[in-house]
Design a protein around this motif. Structure first.
Motif, PDB file in Angstrom:
ATOM      1  N   GLU A 208       0.830  -1.190   0.000  1.00  0.00           N
ATOM      2  CA  GLU A 208       0.000   0.000   0.000  1.00  0.00           C
ATOM      3  C   GLU A 208       0.873   1.251   0.000  1.00  0.00           C
ATOM      4  OE1 GLU A 208      -2.592  -0.164   3.306  1.00  0.00           O
ATOM      5  OE2 GLU A 208      -3.721  -1.902   2.592  1.00  0.00           O
ATOM      6  N   LEU A 209       0.309   2.349  -0.492  1.00  0.00           N
ATOM      7  CA  LEU A 209       1.070   3.596  -0.587  1.00  0.00           C
ATOM      8  C   LEU A 209       1.548   4.047   0.791  1.00  0.00           C
ATOM      9  CD1 LEU A 209       2.131   5.969  -2.232  1.00  0.00           C
ATOM     10  CD2 LEU A 209      -0.113   7.065  -1.976  1.00  0.00           C
ATOM     11  N   LYS A 210       0.695   3.908   1.798  1.00  0.00           N
ATOM     12  CA  LYS A 210       1.072   4.323   3.150  1.00  0.00           C
ATOM     13  C   LYS A 210       2.246   3.505   3.656  1.00  0.00           C
ATOM     14  CE  LYS A 210      -1.576   3.063   6.505  1.00  0.00           C
ATOM     15  NZ  LYS A 210      -2.736   2.952   7.433  1.00  0.00           N
ATOM     16  N   THR A 211       2.236   2.213   3.372  1.00  0.00           N
ATOM     17  CA  THR A 211       3.338   1.347   3.796  1.00  0.00           C
ATOM     18  C   THR A 211       4.619   1.704   3.051  1.00  0.00           C
ATOM     19  OG1 THR A 211       1.744  -0.423   4.208  1.00  0.00           O
ATOM     20  CG2 THR A 211       4.059  -1.038   4.080  1.00  0.00           C
ATOM     21  N   LYS A 212       4.506   1.979   1.762  1.00  0.00           N
ATOM     22  CA  LYS A 212       5.682   2.361   0.991  1.00  0.00           C
ATOM     23  C   LYS A 212       6.315   3.636   1.536  1.00  0.00           C
ATOM     24  CE  LYS A 212       4.329   0.297  -3.436  1.00  0.00           C
ATOM     25  NZ  LYS A 212       4.022   0.570  -4.856  1.00  0.00           N
ATOM     26  N   LEU A 213       5.464   4.613   1.867  1.00  0.00           N
ATOM     27  CA  LEU A 213       5.985   5.871   2.396  1.00  0.00           C
ATOM     28  C   LEU A 213       6.668   5.659   3.739  1.00  0.00           C
ATOM     29  CD1 LEU A 213       3.027   8.285   1.512  1.00  0.00           C
ATOM     30  CD2 LEU A 213       5.264   8.131   0.408  1.00  0.00           C
ATOM     31  N   LEU A 214       6.087   4.808   4.578  1.00  0.00           N
ATOM     32  CA  LEU A 214       6.667   4.549   5.890  1.00  0.00           C
ATOM     33  C   LEU A 214       8.024   3.866   5.764  1.00  0.00           C
ATOM     34  CD1 LEU A 214       6.534   4.450   8.964  1.00  0.00           C
ATOM     35  CD2 LEU A 214       5.240   2.309   8.780  1.00  0.00           C
ATOM     36  N   VAL A 215       8.084   2.826   4.937  1.00  0.00           N
ATOM     37  CA  VAL A 215       9.346   2.100   4.766  1.00  0.00           C
ATOM     38  C   VAL A 215      10.397   3.001   4.124  1.00  0.00           C
ATOM     39  CG1 VAL A 215      10.437   0.138   3.637  1.00  0.00           C
ATOM     40  CG2 VAL A 215       8.159  -0.106   4.633  1.00  0.00           C
TER      41      VAL A 215
END
Length: 376
Positions: A208-215
């Motif tokens: 997910e986009l949110k997960t990508k941004l966090l990582v």
């Protein structure tokens, strides 16, 4: 105070001492926890071993820099430090440089090997990682060889009287400066690459986009290592100034911080996965059976006889009602080195089977159990 006794630890020297110890105290538990997690999951590999070796070398590096500071590293030329203490501080700082070079490149090689594990099916990314690994190893060899050949013999680096007596020879100041610029550029390139490549790999995944941004945010922490290298660049031109111990102290500080950042940034992905698993287990432990999933095209009839289903070859058809936990259907991706490949879901269920037959004595059965499915 005796001229041969170490100067009091204060001012900028005390700040470097505290900062170096703090970096060691922060990075050590992070790397140890990383190795513990990998070992508990039985996926310990070369990258974890290199990271652990890098940590051990880094702890020795911090110890050597602390001893050098204790003997006078960071003192200015006009502070009348005894010549014997100057030689001791320079000797320990020279030995420190070997451990710094080795530990930093160990950490970078560990990061590269981790990226190779993640890019088994990404041809062009693997080529980029191999190129980065080659540059890292080449940079290490250049720095190591150039350091041990600054002066011949090497102890003339901290014993200038050998040069005055004609018993040793050293490279010129311009040669040292040029070599330092080359190694600094290579260090910046490898630092930035070690921070950018993981982020590019993450964006190629189906997260997910949110997960990508966090990582990506977590991985960007590693780019701070290149910032540390850039900060110490101005001190290269002052390497042969009248305050060599004072200039070298700035280099030691930012090199210690750079290595600590590499150790932490290389271990963050493993710790992030551990935290997410703990949260998931906590949520799953409080799950309750709230919904019913029915499998079959016909509603189950009213049962008159609840017995044991004895003969599975009887003619007829079966209807199953599965009672499952809502949260128990969360999917969990298997580890990359697991014997099973794909996505697995573990959940507890209750199945009620009804046998409808034209033959007399039809029966029904009820069973409970648990199931693990793997979707390839």
């Amino acid at each position: 105070m005796d001229d041969t006794s170490p100067p009091p630890l204060k001012g900028y020297r005390l700040q470097i001492f505290i900062a170096s110890i703090a970096c060691a105290l922060i990075s050590a538990p992070v790397v140890v926890l990383r190795v513990y997690v990998r070992r508990s999951e039985k996926i310990l590999w070369w990258d974890d071993g290199l990271m652990l070796v890098g940590l051990i070398l880094y702890l020795v590096e911090v110890a050597l820099s602390s001893i050098s500071i204790w003997y006078g590293l960071g003192m200015k030329g006009d502070e009348n430090l005894a010549e014997s203490l100057q030689m001791m501080a320079t000797e320990y700082s020279m030995i420190w440089s070997f451990f710094y070079t080795t530990s930093l490149h160990m950490v970078k090689c560990a990061i590269c090997i981790t990226l190779l594990r993640l890019t088994k099916t990404m041809k062009y990314f693997r080529l980029s990682v191999f190129a980065l690994l080659s540059i890292t190893i080449s940079s290490f060899l250049i720095v190591f060889v150039s350091t041990i050949t600054i002066c011949v013999p090497l102890d003339a680096t901290w014993k200038p009287y050998l040069i005055q007596q004609g018993k040793a020879s050293c490279q010129s100041g311009d040669a040292r400066t040029g070599l330092l610029y080359v190694t600094t550029i290579l260090t910046i390139v490898t630092d930035i690459s070690c921070a950018i490549l993981p982020a590019l790999i993450v964006w190629r995944t189906q997260l997910e986009l949110k997960t990508k941004l966090l990582v990506s945010l977590l991985l960007s922490f590693g780019s701070f290592a290149s910032v540390c290298t850039m900060i110490r660049v101005p001190y290269i031109t002052d390497y042969d100034s009248n305050n060599p111990l004072y200039v070298m102290a700035h280099v030691v500080l930012w090199c210690n911080v750079e290595t600590a950042v590499g150790l932490i940034a290389g271990s963050i992905p493993v710790l992030q996965k551990l935290i997410m698993r703990r949260i998931k287990k906590s949520q799953t432990s409080h799950a309750t059976p709230l919904d019913i999933v029915t499998i079959g095209s016909t509603p189950p009839p009213k049962l008159r006889d609840r017995g044991v289903f004895r003969n599975p070859t009887d003619t007829g058809f079966s209807i199953a009602s599965v009672h499952a936990n809502r949260r128990s259907r969360d999917w969990e991706r298997l580890e990359e080195d697991s014997s099973l490949r794909g996505i697995r879901a573990d959940y507890t269920y209750e199945v009620e089977l009804s046998q409808v037959s034209t033959l007399p004595g039809s029966t029904a059965s009820r069973s409970q159990g648990s199931r693990s499915e793997a979707i390839r």
